[in-house]
Design an enzyme around this catalytic site. Structure first.
Site, PDB file in Angstrom:
ATOM      1  N   HIS A 249       0.836  -1.207   0.000  1.00  0.00           N
ATOM      2  CA  HIS A 249       0.000   0.000   0.000  1.00  0.00           C
ATOM      3  C   HIS A 249       0.868   1.254   0.000  1.00  0.00           C
ATOM      4  CE1 HIS A 249      -2.389   3.226   1.904  1.00  0.00           C
ATOM      5  NE2 HIS A 249      -3.383   2.705   1.180  1.00  0.00           N
ATOM      6  N   ALA A 365       6.098 -24.753 -20.983  1.00  0.00           N
ATOM      7  CA  ALA A 365       6.630 -25.634 -22.023  1.00  0.00           C
ATOM      8  C   ALA A 365       6.009 -25.317 -23.386  1.00  0.00           C
ATOM      9  CB  ALA A 365       6.369 -27.091 -21.651  1.00  0.00           C
ATOM     10  N   LEU A 366       4.681 -25.036 -23.412  1.00  0.00           N
ATOM     11  CA  LEU A 366       4.024 -24.674 -24.666  1.00  0.00           C
ATOM     12  C   LEU A 366       4.594 -23.376 -25.246  1.00  0.00           C
ATOM     13  CD1 LEU A 366       0.297 -25.486 -23.767  1.00  0.00           C
ATOM     14  CD2 LEU A 366       1.730 -26.706 -25.411  1.00  0.00           C
TER      15      LEU A 366
END
Length: 460
Positions: A249, A365-366
């Site tokens: 904050h 990984a993709l």
């Protein structure tokens, strides 16, 4: 296989059988001192009985026995009383309640050269002694025995000495339930404490009042101390979370003002490279704060909301989404499930955190693969190994141990293409460690990177 005895219940029973073994030795050695065993007469005893024989001859006790072989009157005398046995093994002068004992004694002790004595309940029998008496004008050889009434021991004590196996069975019958109860009363509170410790290790910081209310006093005190430790850990976590919220904050206020100031400068002076740089760094700093708060909140949520979840629950939705996403990206997604009936294997943790961790690894990984991503599930030694392989560019081995550090970015093409703050794998590492697991990177057999996640199954 090595057998361990480092368990309280095992030690109790081993101690019991050690004591029981000593007791067995006592059972077999103490009776050797019992007068009811067949004991050879000492020379002093033989002289005494020979004097009794002479006295019996002088007082014509033997003659009266031959003349009146009927059973004598029941009377208990504290001095030796003679009993005869002829060549046909007929007993002369014995009472009805003595015949069986005398026959047993005559059977075991029939050598006049080695007279013996033995106690049968309240009877002490000694002999044999060879004597020659005149019967119907003939000299006949008889065996003389002496019967003496002695102070009887208690019947139960006599019975136990006569039947040592009864003593063994009696001791086992009495001691086994007591020892089972003792073992149970000691080990159950310890098992509860062990389960509570395992729960804390897995991130469950709930106070268990049962530790303070059951068991022996010492274990209750240990349980109370353990609960105090848990409460202290909860206080530390709450304090850290509160400090993170306060710091967030306080930092966001000047960041917001800095963004407003940058907007005012753009209105007055127009766009510039310096202003773009300020806005970019401000945005990155704001994103870092959000990710740090996300890590802290994830840890808190993972600790507070835990339960037993099956492996299939964790994988089900994540794998379906991963297959769909890979299809859209024209990437081959391989799922190798080597665990039969994954719904029967449970992990103790936060379902959302574990699912999100697996999802992050698959998406990572993709993001970096060329054409193939493979997800494998293997069971080894009560733990599940989840391996995510890709055939991308991979990393050098020196980078494997650093990629899970906060804000760490690899200075290679792999990261230059895909921008990020370097906190994704840090969140994965934090979640796995909070579930008592491990995660590491290694070279994939597909040519790219392999991330291995190891998690322990729940054992109650």
């Amino acid at each position: 296989m090595r057998v361990t005895v480092n368990f309280l219940s095992a030690k109790i029973f081993i101690l019991f059988w050690c004591v029981f073994g000593l007791l067995l030795l006592t059972v077999y050695f103490v009776p050797q001192l019992d007068t009811r065993l067949y004991m050879d007469l000492t020379s002093q005893d033989i002289n005494k009985y020979q004097q009794d024989i002479i006295t019996a001859v002088r007082t014509q006790q033997f003659s009266r026995l031959l003349e009146m072989p009927e059973n004598p009157i029941e009377e208990k005398l504290d001095f030796p009383r003679p009993v005869l046995m002829d060549s046909e093994r007929n007993i002369i002068g014995a009472r009805d309640n003595e015949i069986n004992y005398i026959r047993d004694f005559m059977y075991h002790s029939n050598d006049v050269l080695h007279p013996q004595s033995k106690a049968f309940r309240s009877l002490l029998i000694a002999g044999p002694f060879s004597i020659h008496l005149t019967n119907q004008d003939q000299q006949v050889e008889y065996f003389a025995y002496f019967v003496t009434h002695v102070d009887p021991q208690k019947i139960i004590v006599n019975y136990i000495f006569d039947h040592p196996w009864f003593l063994i069975m009696l001791l086992m019958l009495v001691s086994t339930p007591i020892l089972v109860w003792l073992s149970y009363s000691l080990t159950q509170p310890i098992k509860r404490l062990q389960r509570a410790a395992n729960a804390v290790a897995l991130g469950d910081f709930r106070v268990n009042k049962e530790l303070e209310d059951t068991g022996v006093v010492e274990l209750r005190q240990v349980g109370a101390s353990f609960n105090q430790m848990i409460q202290s850990l909860v206080d530390v976590i709450d304090t850290r979370q509160y400090m993170m919220s306060v710091v967030s904050h306080e930092l966001r206020t000047p960041l917001t003002r800095l963004q407003l100031a940058a907007g005012l400068i753009r209105r007055k002076m127009g766009d510039s490279k310096e202003l773009e740089r300020i806005e970019m760094e401000t945005s990155r700093l704001n994103q870092m704060m959000n990710d740090l708060l996300l890590i802290s909140a994830a840890k808190m949520e993972s600790s507070l909301y835990r339960k037993c979840v099956s492996l299939s629950q964790i994988c089900e939705n994540v794998l379906d989404d991963a297959v769909f996403e890979a299809k859209e990206l024209k990437i081959e997604m391989r799922i190798k499930q080597e665990i039969k009936s994954p719904e029967k294997y449970f992990l103790y943790g936060n379902l959302e955190s574990l699912s999100s961790t697996l999802e992050n690894l698959i998406r990572n990984a993709l993001k970096y693969t060329k054409s193939i991503v493979e997800v494998s599930f293997v069971l080894r030694g009560g733990q599940v190994f989840i391996m995510i392989d890709d055939n991308g560019e991979g990393l050098s081995e020196s980078e494997y141990k650093h990629i899970f550090k906060p804000f760490y970015r690899v200075d290679e093409e792999r990261t230059q293409v895909k921008k990020g703050l370097g906190l994704g794998l840090t969140i994965v590492y934090s979640t796995v460690k909070s579930h008592q697991g491990e995660v590491w990177a290694e070279k994939s057999y597909l040519g790219g990177l392999r991330i291995v996640m190891k998690l322990p199954f729940w054992r109650d």
